[in-house]
Design a protein around this motif. Structure first.
Motif, mmCIF file in Angstrom:
data_model
loop_
_atom_site.group_PDB
_atom_site.id
_atom_site.type_symbol
_atom_site.label_atom_id
_atom_site.label_comp_id
_atom_site.label_asym_id
_atom_site.label_seq_id
_atom_site.Cartn_x
_atom_site.Cartn_y
_atom_site.Cartn_z
ATOM 1 N N VAL A 84 -31.082 13.077 -27.331
ATOM 2 C CA VAL A 84 -32.124 13.335 -28.332
ATOM 3 C C VAL A 84 -33.529 13.206 -27.742
ATOM 4 O O VAL A 84 -34.512 13.103 -28.461
ATOM 5 C CB VAL A 84 -31.969 12.399 -29.556
ATOM 6 C CG1 VAL A 84 -30.779 12.801 -30.394
ATOM 7 C CG2 VAL A 84 -31.874 10.937 -29.135
ATOM 8 N N ARG A 85 -33.628 13.159 -26.406
ATOM 9 C CA ARG A 85 -34.907 13.059 -25.691
ATOM 10 C C ARG A 85 -35.720 11.845 -26.138
ATOM 11 O O ARG A 85 -36.936 11.927 -26.355
ATOM 12 C CB ARG A 85 -35.735 14.336 -25.858
ATOM 13 C CG ARG A 85 -35.080 15.556 -25.278
ATOM 14 C CD ARG A 85 -36.039 16.693 -25.018
ATOM 15 N NE ARG A 85 -35.341 17.779 -24.364
ATOM 16 C CZ ARG A 85 -35.079 17.833 -23.054
ATOM 17 N NH1 ARG A 85 -35.488 16.859 -22.273
ATOM 18 N NH2 ARG A 85 -34.397 18.841 -22.550
ATOM 19 N N CYS A 86 -35.034 10.716 -26.293
ATOM 20 C CA CYS A 86 -35.682 9.493 -26.768
ATOM 21 C C CYS A 86 -35.625 8.421 -25.687
ATOM 22 O O CYS A 86 -34.583 8.233 -25.046
ATOM 23 C CB CYS A 86 -35.005 9.007 -28.045
ATOM 24 S SG CYS A 86 -35.753 7.525 -28.747
ATOM 25 N N VAL A 87 -36.726 7.693 -25.500
ATOM 26 C CA VAL A 87 -36.797 6.627 -24.498
ATOM 27 C C VAL A 87 -36.051 5.381 -24.968
ATOM 28 O O VAL A 87 -35.439 4.673 -24.175
ATOM 29 C CB VAL A 87 -38.276 6.276 -24.200
ATOM 30 C CG1 VAL A 87 -38.368 5.131 -23.193
ATOM 31 C CG2 VAL A 87 -39.008 7.502 -23.670
ATOM 32 N N ASP A 88 -36.102 5.111 -26.263
ATOM 33 C CA ASP A 88 -35.501 3.915 -26.863
ATOM 34 C C ASP A 88 -33.994 4.136 -27.042
ATOM 35 O O ASP A 88 -33.565 4.908 -27.890
ATOM 36 C CB ASP A 88 -36.178 3.644 -28.212
ATOM 37 C CG ASP A 88 -35.715 2.351 -28.854
ATOM 38 O OD1 ASP A 88 -34.636 1.851 -28.497
ATOM 39 O OD2 ASP A 88 -36.429 1.844 -29.739
ATOM 40 N N ALA B 258 -32.616 3.277 -30.574
ATOM 41 C CA ALA B 258 -32.986 4.319 -31.535
ATOM 42 C C ALA B 258 -32.207 5.598 -31.270
ATOM 43 O O ALA B 258 -31.845 6.321 -32.211
ATOM 44 C CB ALA B 258 -34.486 4.587 -31.472
ATOM 45 N N GLU B 259 -31.917 5.871 -29.987
ATOM 46 C CA GLU B 259 -31.163 7.071 -29.619
ATOM 47 C C GLU B 259 -29.828 7.136 -30.357
ATOM 48 O O GLU B 259 -29.466 8.166 -30.934
ATOM 49 C CB GLU B 259 -30.929 7.076 -28.114
ATOM 50 C CG GLU B 259 -30.049 8.195 -27.598
ATOM 51 C CD GLU B 259 -29.724 8.025 -26.129
ATOM 52 O OE1 GLU B 259 -28.595 7.565 -25.824
ATOM 53 O OE2 GLU B 259 -30.588 8.336 -25.292
ATOM 54 N N LYS B 260 -29.090 6.035 -30.351
ATOM 55 C CA LYS B 260 -27.788 5.996 -31.021
ATOM 56 C C LYS B 260 -27.926 6.222 -32.522
ATOM 57 O O LYS B 260 -27.138 6.943 -33.137
ATOM 58 C CB LYS B 260 -27.107 4.657 -30.744
ATOM 59 C CG LYS B 260 -26.757 4.435 -29.277
ATOM 60 C CD LYS B 260 -26.150 3.063 -29.059
ATOM 61 C CE LYS B 260 -25.839 2.828 -27.586
ATOM 62 N NZ LYS B 260 -25.304 1.462 -27.351
#
Length: 390
Positions: A191-195, A198-200
């Motif tokens: 999902v192109r997320c650093v966290d 939060a990604e999950k």
């Protein structure tokens, strides 16, 4: 610089022609294909991404790996075209009535261009609208942005993007030491997320939306480092670079809002905590203690990182379609269904990078020269030196 795009979602190809790209810029097919592949990735993407494996053809303006200064034409073929030749062909219908054409659409989707586009251009079959208003067109906008990124890269300017929020799930641990690290982390994220936490949760939110026949939106952020000071202008509304970038972000399909730096949060804070205090030292020149304004003052770059965010609404094509009205019978029906994603926010992050890169490259060309990349590079370096010693 400027570009035009042409093509329909299920037509034979998408085309873009870029004008004003300087000569001498190194450009390979792979430079563009990498960006096209990035656009097709992401959790929540629909079946179209398995059908189409986007590859570009450079058909003019580049010779032996370098731009010529003449118009660059880029083509991306639609591999699914063979199934749409009768439905979307350019030739007149023979022995077939128009009303018998398969996939005719008379039930507009709420939130899409279908109804008002049909009103504007006088179409009774709204496929004539949705084929062009489809986000499929962003394929060649990303191709154009890939060329812009190469120009910026030649000048030491870096562009990266990531996802901050999807479906109400917000990334809270957004930490990285460099744009290169940000790119590496987000390229490995569905999902192109650093966290990672939060990604999950974002992936779960996308899966839930898909199970419910629904869609969700989110927020993406683009960061740019290395822009010289003073690009853009305060003297007219249409020369302010942040305004041009804002327009570019909102021009992306389904985007409904944009902000720079702390953005709308500035409305809730006193001026003493909003504006970025100015420092100077011999090594770095002028810098700001903070970057609340996202790299812009008076419509011009400050030399600080450019930080811009865009808000994407949920995609309007739903597998549990909303109520609509058939334009022929005026009866109430569920809206038409086309192949769709349950969430395209990760892909939209790549598109946002592309449109921001194009506006920055265009502003650089306008201010520092147009014909040759070597002269532009020299002029940019002179501006950086001048600004540091000012």
């Amino acid at each position: 610089m400027r570009y035009l795009t042409a093509g329909e979602s299920h037509g034979p190809q998408l085309t873009t022609i870029l004008e004003g790209v300087p000569s001498g810029l190194e450009l390979l097919v792979d430079d563009i294909n990498i960006e096209l592949a990035r656009r097709q990735k992401g959790h929540g993407r629909g079946r179209r991404m398995q059908i189409e494996k986007d590859q570009v053809q450079i058909v003019s303006g580049v010779r032996h790996g370098k731009t010529l200064g003449s118009p660059i034409a880029l083509v991306v073929e639609n591999r699914d075209w063979k199934h749409w030749t009768h439905i979307m062909g350019a030739e007149p219908l023979v022995d077939i009535k128009e009303e018998d054409v398969k996939r005719k659409i008379t039930k507009p989707r709420p939130g899409h261009a279908d109804l008002v586009g049909a009103m504007k251009y006088g179409h009774r079959d709204m496929r004539n609208v949705l084929e062009r208003s489809s986000a499929r067109e962003t394929t060649v906008r990303v191709a154009a942005g890939a060329v812009a990124k190469k120009l910026l890269e030649a000048l030491g300017i870096k562009v990266a993007g990531h996802v901050l929020e999807i479906g109400g799930v917000k990334a809270s641990k957004v930490k990285y030491d460099s744009l290169e690290e940000l790119q590496q982390i987000t390229e490995d994220s569905p999902v192109r997320c650093v966290d990672k936490e939060a990604e999950k949760k974002m992936m779960n939110a996308i899966d839930t939306a898909k199970e419910n026949g629904d869609s969700i939106g989110g927020i993406v952020e683009v960061i740019v480092e290395g822009m010289p000071e003073g690009v853009g202008s305060y003297v007219h509304y249409d020369r302010k670079l942040d305004a041009k970038i804002a327009a570019a972000i909102v021009s992306i399909n389904a985007f409904k809002g944009v902000e720079f730096g702390i953005g709308f949060e500035a409305a809730r804070m006193p001026g003493s905590k909003v504006h970025d205090e100015i420092n100077w030292d011999q090594q770095e020149g002028y810098t700001r203690k903070t970057n609340n304004l996202g790299g812009f003052e008076g419509g011009m770059t400050t030399g600080m990182p450019i930080v811009v965010r865009g808000v994407m609404k949920p995609i309007p094509t739903l597998y549990k379609p909303l109520q609509s009205v058939d334009i022929e019978t005026k009866e109430t029906f569920a809206a038409s269904i086309e192949r769709s994603d349950s969430c395209a926010v990760p892909a939209a992050s790549v598109v946002a990078e592309a449109v921001v890169a194009w506006e920055l490259a265009n502003a650089i060309i306008e201010q520092f020269g147009q014909d040759r990349i070597d002269i532009i590079k020299e002029n940019v370096e002179n501006m950086r030196k001048y600004a540091k010693e000012f």
